[in-house]
Write an enzyme that holds these catalytic residues in place. Structure first.
Site, PDB file in Angstrom:
ATOM      1  N   ASP A   1      30.293 -41.897  16.216  1.00 44.25           N
ATOM      2  CA  ASP A   1      29.045 -41.335  15.714  1.00 44.25           C
ATOM      3  C   ASP A   1      28.046 -42.544  14.958  1.00 44.25           C
ATOM      4  O   ASP A   1      28.853 -43.064  14.113  1.00 44.25           O
ATOM      5  CB  ASP A   1      28.997 -39.946  14.911  1.00 44.25           C
TER       6      ASP A   1
ATOM      7  N   ASN B   1      15.552 -45.019  16.101  1.00 48.02           N
ATOM      8  CA  ASN B   1      14.380 -44.664  16.992  1.00 48.02           C
ATOM      9  C   ASN B   1      13.119 -44.581  16.188  1.00 48.02           C
ATOM     10  O   ASN B   1      12.127 -44.693  16.888  1.00 48.02           O
ATOM     11  CB  ASN B   1      14.979 -43.209  17.489  1.00 48.02           C
TER      12      ASN B   1
ATOM     13  N   HIS C   1      12.387 -45.766  20.904  1.00 45.86           N
ATOM     14  CA  HIS C   1      13.180 -45.045  21.584  1.00 45.86           C
ATOM     15  C   HIS C   1      13.854 -45.988  22.569  1.00 45.86           C
ATOM     16  O   HIS C   1      15.168 -45.994  23.003  1.00 45.86           O
ATOM     17  CB  HIS C   1      12.757 -43.803  22.223  1.00 45.86           C
TER      18      HIS C   1
ATOM     19  N   ASP D   1      17.665 -46.752  23.119  1.00 43.31           N
ATOM     20  CA  ASP D   1      18.518 -46.578  24.204  1.00 43.31           C
ATOM     21  C   ASP D   1      19.240 -47.934  24.571  1.00 43.31           C
ATOM     22  O   ASP D   1      20.335 -47.574  25.167  1.00 43.31           O
ATOM     23  CB  ASP D   1      17.316 -46.158  25.345  1.00 43.31           C
TER      24      ASP D   1
ATOM     25  N   ASP E   1      23.954 -39.923  19.850  1.00 41.04           N
ATOM     26  CA  ASP E   1      24.637 -41.032  19.719  1.00 41.04           C
ATOM     27  C   ASP E   1      26.163 -40.825  19.071  1.00 41.04           C
ATOM     28  O   ASP E   1      26.871 -41.420  18.376  1.00 41.04           O
ATOM     29  CB  ASP E   1      23.929 -41.784  18.253  1.00 41.04           C
TER      30      ASP E   1
END
Length: 196
Positions: free
Chosen positions: A147, A155, A160, A164, A190
């Site tokens: 994680d 983000n 984003h 990504d 994530d």
């Protein structure tokens, strides 16, 4: 549409069938499947024809067609036995429609049902489907849960698209450290899971 004799020679074809092979219908009359398709595929077509004639009833199938330029298309085919006045089977008639686009979307839908579209890794659904099987094959395995700390901040501050890209790069890096026996999954957001 087409009509074949018992030996698999085309007696009649329409323009649309000829278009599949980039040939005029008249050029196909007298040919057989081995004149038009690779041997394994031609044998498959003729096997289906023999089955239709032996069972004396229609058959519906999806068939893979390899064109002369090696382009692969898919056809939904219906083949029916052809009888003479005495009720003897004298050949096969068939009709086909191009289902290449549908097959493409089915393949894409099947892929997306099991894979994360952003990273290409397996998704949570695939994990749920395969976990029992994986556990049976690997009675002793390690589960590594990953994680990313403060990923939301990336983000929020960088956008984003940057987030990504980081997820895609992480997925590539993780994948490079796995074997075919491992199961690497993006659970969502994530979060990743590696079963090793």
């Amino acid at each position: 549409a087409w009509l074949k004799d018992k030996d698999g020679r085309f007696l009649m074809v329409n323009r649309k069938f000829g278009d599949n092979f980039h040939l005029a219908p008249g050029d196909l009359v007298g040919c057989n499947d081995f004149d038009l398709s690779p041997p394994a595929i031609a044998e498959y077509y003729q096997q289906i024809d023999r089955e239709v004639m032996a069972q004396r009833k229609p058959l519906r199938a999806e068939e893979r067609i390899v064109r002369p330029n090696n382009e692969i298309v898919w056809s939904e085919t219906i083949k029916v036995p052809v009888f003479n006045a005495e009720g003897e089977v004298i050949g096969v008639a068939g009709t086909a429609r191009d289902v290449t686009i549908r097959k493409h979307y089915e393949t894409q839908a099947n892929y997306l049902a099991q894979h994360d579209p952003l990273t290409g890794l397996f998704n949570r659904r695939y994990l749920e489907q395969q976990f029992s099987s994986f556990a049976q094959k690997h009675p002793s395995f390690v589960a590594i849960f990953l994680d990313l700390d403060n990923f939301k901040m990336i983000n929020d501050t960088d956008g984003h698209s940057i987030g990504d890209e980081i997820l895609r790069l992480l997925a590539l890096r993780l994948k490079s450290q796995t074997t075919e026996e491992d199961l690497l999954v993006r659970l969502g957001g994530d979060e990743f899971l590696l079963l090793k």
